[in-house]
Design a protein around this motif. Structure first.
Motif, mmCIF file in Angstrom:
data_model
loop_
_atom_site.group_PDB
_atom_site.id
_atom_site.type_symbol
_atom_site.label_atom_id
_atom_site.label_comp_id
_atom_site.label_asym_id
_atom_site.label_seq_id
_atom_site.Cartn_x
_atom_site.Cartn_y
_atom_site.Cartn_z
ATOM 1 N N LEU A 234 47.771 69.758 53.166
ATOM 2 C CA LEU A 234 49.055 70.384 53.484
ATOM 3 C C LEU A 234 48.868 71.752 54.129
ATOM 4 O O LEU A 234 49.593 72.119 55.051
ATOM 5 C CB LEU A 234 49.906 70.507 52.216
ATOM 6 C CG LEU A 234 50.515 69.195 51.709
ATOM 7 C CD1 LEU A 234 51.288 69.427 50.413
ATOM 8 C CD2 LEU A 234 51.427 68.563 52.756
ATOM 9 N N MET A 235 47.879 72.525 53.647
ATOM 10 C CA MET A 235 47.615 73.818 54.281
ATOM 11 C C MET A 235 47.047 73.635 55.687
ATOM 12 O O MET A 235 47.374 74.394 56.606
ATOM 13 C CB MET A 235 46.646 74.633 53.424
ATOM 14 C CG MET A 235 47.291 75.308 52.234
ATOM 15 S SD MET A 235 48.580 76.492 52.708
ATOM 16 C CE MET A 235 47.594 77.767 53.496
ATOM 17 N N ALA A 236 46.207 72.627 55.851
ATOM 18 C CA ALA A 236 45.682 72.334 57.192
ATOM 19 C C ALA A 236 46.825 71.981 58.132
ATOM 20 O O ALA A 236 46.875 72.438 59.290
ATOM 21 C CB ALA A 236 44.672 71.191 57.120
ATOM 22 N N MET A 237 47.769 71.190 57.630
ATOM 23 C CA MET A 237 48.934 70.805 58.434
ATOM 24 C C MET A 237 49.779 72.023 58.794
ATOM 25 O O MET A 237 50.305 72.134 59.911
ATOM 26 C CB MET A 237 49.779 69.791 57.654
ATOM 27 C CG MET A 237 50.906 69.146 58.451
ATOM 28 S SD MET A 237 52.420 70.116 58.502
ATOM 29 C CE MET A 237 52.926 70.024 56.782
ATOM 30 N N LYS A 238 49.869 72.980 57.864
ATOM 31 C CA LYS A 238 50.655 74.191 58.106
ATOM 32 C C LYS A 238 50.120 74.953 59.314
ATOM 33 O O LYS A 238 50.896 75.416 60.169
ATOM 34 C CB LYS A 238 50.607 75.075 56.862
ATOM 35 C CG LYS A 238 51.201 76.457 57.061
ATOM 36 C CD LYS A 238 50.929 77.342 55.849
ATOM 37 C CE LYS A 238 51.251 78.799 56.146
ATOM 38 N NZ LYS A 238 50.891 79.696 55.033
ATOM 39 N N TYR A 239 48.796 75.073 59.420
ATOM 40 C CA TYR A 239 48.226 75.823 60.547
ATOM 41 C C TYR A 239 48.297 75.020 61.836
ATOM 42 O O TYR A 239 48.449 75.596 62.918
ATOM 43 C CB TYR A 239 46.792 76.243 60.221
ATOM 44 C CG TYR A 239 46.760 77.424 59.266
ATOM 45 C CD1 TYR A 239 47.152 78.681 59.696
ATOM 46 C CD2 TYR A 239 46.396 77.262 57.940
ATOM 47 C CE1 TYR A 239 47.168 79.759 58.823
ATOM 48 C CE2 TYR A 239 46.407 78.332 57.050
ATOM 49 C CZ TYR A 239 46.793 79.588 57.503
ATOM 50 O OH TYR A 239 46.820 80.650 56.640
ATOM 51 N N LEU B 246 41.300 78.422 60.483
ATOM 52 C CA LEU B 246 41.896 78.268 59.157
ATOM 53 C C LEU B 246 42.316 76.822 58.915
ATOM 54 O O LEU B 246 42.186 76.311 57.794
ATOM 55 C CB LEU B 246 43.104 79.203 59.014
ATOM 56 C CG LEU B 246 42.767 80.678 58.754
ATOM 57 C CD1 LEU B 246 43.990 81.559 58.994
ATOM 58 C CD2 LEU B 246 42.242 80.874 57.330
ATOM 59 N N MET B 247 42.804 76.175 59.951
ATOM 60 C CA MET B 247 43.161 74.754 59.841
ATOM 61 C C MET B 247 41.956 73.931 59.409
ATOM 62 O O MET B 247 42.033 73.119 58.478
ATOM 63 C CB MET B 247 43.692 74.266 61.196
ATOM 64 C CG MET B 247 44.056 72.792 61.245
ATOM 65 S SD MET B 247 44.493 72.283 62.932
ATOM 66 C CE MET B 247 42.870 72.308 63.718
ATOM 67 N N TRP B 248 40.805 74.169 60.057
ATOM 68 C CA TRP B 248 39.614 73.394 59.703
ATOM 69 C C TRP B 248 39.059 73.794 58.340
ATOM 70 O O TRP B 248 38.563 72.939 57.595
ATOM 71 C CB TRP B 248 38.543 73.557 60.779
ATOM 72 C CG TRP B 248 38.895 72.885 62.067
ATOM 73 C CD1 TRP B 248 39.103 73.474 63.273
ATOM 74 C CD2 TRP B 248 39.131 71.484 62.275
ATOM 75 N NE1 TRP B 248 39.439 72.542 64.220
ATOM 76 C CE2 TRP B 248 39.466 71.319 63.638
ATOM 77 C CE3 TRP B 248 39.092 70.371 61.446
ATOM 78 C CZ2 TRP B 248 39.760 70.067 64.177
ATOM 79 C CZ3 TRP B 248 39.385 69.123 61.987
ATOM 80 C CH2 TRP B 248 39.710 68.978 63.335
ATOM 81 N N CYS B 249 39.141 75.075 58.008
ATOM 82 C CA CYS B 249 38.653 75.514 56.693
ATOM 83 C C CYS B 249 39.394 74.786 55.573
ATOM 84 O O CYS B 249 38.773 74.301 54.613
ATOM 85 C CB CYS B 249 38.816 77.023 56.539
ATOM 86 S SG CYS B 249 37.599 78.006 57.435
ATOM 87 N N HIS B 250 40.707 74.710 55.677
ATOM 88 C CA HIS B 250 41.485 74.006 54.645
ATOM 89 C C HIS B 250 41.235 72.501 54.701
ATOM 90 O O HIS B 250 41.281 71.821 53.663
ATOM 91 C CB HIS B 250 42.966 74.331 54.802
ATOM 92 C CG HIS B 250 43.320 75.727 54.387
ATOM 93 N ND1 HIS B 250 43.257 76.162 53.080
ATOM 94 C CD2 HIS B 250 43.698 76.808 55.123
ATOM 95 C CE1 HIS B 250 43.603 77.440 53.011
ATOM 96 N NE2 HIS B 250 43.872 77.863 54.235
#
Length: 617
Positions: free
Chosen positions: A350-355, A339-343
């Protein structure tokens, strides 16, 4: 009891969880052990495990793990999976103790060969025909437990002696699989199902060994040549494919899982992103029908969509994989990573950072890497506040403190992260496009290239950054490093868009600046391989080989060197395969221990008579 076992065979291979609830009551472990009952109970535990009922699976195996070889194998395998996913030393020690006991249990069922038989280099097939079915299954279970024990020893202890002991255990396991391969030719099995379980297990073991070893570049293989390994990718995939046909066999689903992992993950991280995604989707379909809420299969469903470039669909599947179970949060970490890479591919920093933050809090694998990723994604955000910049600096300061060692070695991506952080902290200069650099080193452009709408925003960011760098001063100690990085990224984007001539110009411009690059020296060998891959696409094999040889021979000691050598090895295998039009079969190795040179597979055979290395490296 026979009727009850038939119920498990007929229902357990097709039905959902409700059928196995009934089976739990009518299938107590029999007092008189039989091979069929041991296998059937283990199949039941596997079914529960793949349906996210992990504790139930473990509880079914544990009470009989001291008496039944298959219960011992099942129980210790569950603990092994838990240990490698948590990296908790207590879990690792618990798994090692369980595996030691499992090895002893399996060994108790094995045939005790005479001294003459033991000294014989190649036992006659007549000897194997005399073995009982329990004894040949014991060989298989023993090999599987031995392999898991060896792999954990590398993680548990960092000294050289543990490495040697682990290598010798793997060698013994490999030899047993070779013997099991010969046992498959025995003419009679009491039950056809027992034959199927055994053959699938042998195909899984031989196939996995061949596939795994065939991927190793010669530099790494030299460290293992004393163990006497050989590997053939084509034969390995063939064995695993044959093993995956029968999902009703104990190891059939495991063969499918290994194949899906190879085609959707391994090929994209270590290879050329040339996995057969259509075949992986074909393998996944019956698994999802049988385990519709299985966290692992939902993960592979998401991964297939991701590598196809269907990022939004992939996100939905990964979220389903997370939501379907809460018992083993370790499985969540696989989905968090993707999910980190998908975002990241979507430019949602910011979503990548969240994961990345979730992984940093929950996963023990590499907190240094996760922390660097958090900072890298934040640096990509526009309109950063003073508070954000201060937070980024704090994150970077933490990265070197979090660096760790596994099996006595630093994690390469951690070395990379610490290198970039030291540059930031010591020279007080920003890192250029850190998130896109991470996408590149993780081979993410092979996914971005599937959709033009994913590549174009990245190319826009890269070209804007090039203009900013050109306006800066060449007195900046990282001017040429930064410029070479963004030109490499531009070339990667153009290659994704099919603009090969422009991509070639970018890559050659990086090579022209080789002597000006002072810090990020990895850029030159990586760019050299990019040129080789570009010429491979243009079917210019001579130029491709030229740049591959340059990358392998001219550069040493740079960041992420081993990762690039995996890719070089993958290209060479592809070129050799297309040039020769055929591959040497590992069946030859299994029967004769033939010696082959580096460019043929299998490779790395040990002369067992003289205990000397006969590999030509």
């Amino acid at each position: 009891m026979a009727a009850k076992q038939t119920m498990l065979t007929d229902e357990g291979t097709e039905g959902g969880e409700e059928e196995f609830e009934d089976a739990k009551e009518v299938l107590p472990m029999p007092e008189d052990w039989t091979l069929s009952s041991m296998i059937d109970q283990t199949r039941l535990a596997l079914h529960l495990f793949l349906n996210n009922r992990f504790s139930e699976a473990k509880n079914r195996m544990e009470p009989y793990a001291d008496r039944s070889m298959y219960h011992a194998l099942g129980h210790s395998t569950i603990l092994y999976i838990q240990a490698v996913m948590t990296f908790d030393m207590q879990d690792i020690e618990q798994a090692i103790q369980a595996l030691k006991k499992a090895i002893a249990v399996c060994d108790g069922f094995r045939h005790k060969f005479s001294m003459l038989e033991s000294l014989s280099k190649a036992r006659s097939r007549a000897v194997y025909n005399d073995l009982t079915e329990v004894e040949i299954h014991a060989e298989l279970c023993y090999a599987e437990c031995l392999l898991l024990r060896a792999l954990l020893s590398f993680v548990q202890d960092e000294n050289l002696l543990s490495f040697v002991k682990g290598g010798l255990k793997i060698r013994e396991c490999y030899k047993i699989y070779k013997e099991c391969n010969k046992m498959m030719e025995r003419p009679k099995f009491t039950e056809e199902k027992q034959k199927s379980h055994f053959e699938t297990g042998v195909k899984m073991g031989v196939g996995t060994f061949n596939l795994m070893i065939s991927l190793l570049p010669s530099k790494i293989l030299k460290l293992l040549e004393f163990v006497g390994f050989s590997g053939n990718k084509v034969y390995g995939l063939k064995c695993l494919s044959e093993g995956s046909y029968d999902l009703s066999s104990l190891r059939g689903p495991l063969c499918s899982i290994i194949m899906m992992a190879y085609h959707t993950v391994v090929c994209y991280i270590l290879g050329l992103a040339d996995g057969d995604i259509s075949y992986a989707a074909e393998l996944l379909k019956p698994c999802l029908e049988k385990y519709p809420k299985g966290a692992l299969f939902l993960f592979f469903d998401g991964r297939i969509e991701e590598v196809r470039g269907n990022i939004d669909k992939a996100i939905v599947k990964f979220e389903e994989s997370i939501e379907c179970q809460q018992e083993w949060r370790q499985f969540h970490h696989l989905a968090y990573w993707e999910l980190m890479w998908c975002h990241c591919f979507k430019g949602d920093w910011l979503m990548a950072m969240k994961y990345a933050e979730k992984l940093c809090k929950e996963s023990r694998w590499s907190k240094a890497t996760y922390t660097y990723q958090k900072a890298a994604f934040l640096m990509m955000c526009e309109d950063q506040t003073d508070e954000t910049r201060a937070h980024i600096q704090l994150l970077f300061k933490d990265v070197p403190k979090l660096k760790q060692r596994i099996a006595g070695k630093s994690i390469p991506i951690e070395k990379f992260s610490v290198h970039k952080v030291k540059r930031f902290l010591e020279h007080n200069t920003d890192i250029v496009l850190p998130a896109l650099e991470l996408v590149y080193v993780w081979n993410g452009f092979s996914i971005l290239g599937k959709r033009e709408e994913l590549v174009d925003p990245v190319l826009t960011i890269v070209e804007s950054t090039i203009n900013t760098i050109l306006k800066g001063s060449e007195a900046n100690p990282f001017y040429h490093d930064n410029y070479a990085l963004v030109i490499l990224l531009k070339g990667a984007c153009l290659k994704c868009k099919g603009q090969y001539m422009q991509a070639e110009q970018c890559f050659k411009e990086v090579l022209e600046r080789e002597k000006l690059i002072k810090h990020d020296t990895y850029l030159v060998p990586y760019t050299t391989v990019e040129l080789a891959l570009l010429y491979l696409k243009l079917n210019d094999k001579q130029q491709a080989l030229h740049y591959l040889d340059q990358a392998k021979k001219n550069y040493k000691g740079y960041l992420l060197e081993s990762r690039l050598h995996f890719r070089i090895h993958a290209v060479r295998l592809q070129l050799n395969s297309s040039q020769n039009g055929k591959c040497v079969s590992v069946e030859q190795d299994l029967d004769s221990d033939a010696r082959l040179d580096e460019d043929s597979t299998p490779v790395g055979i040990l002369d067992e008579d003289s205990s000397s290395i006969t590999t030509k490296m």
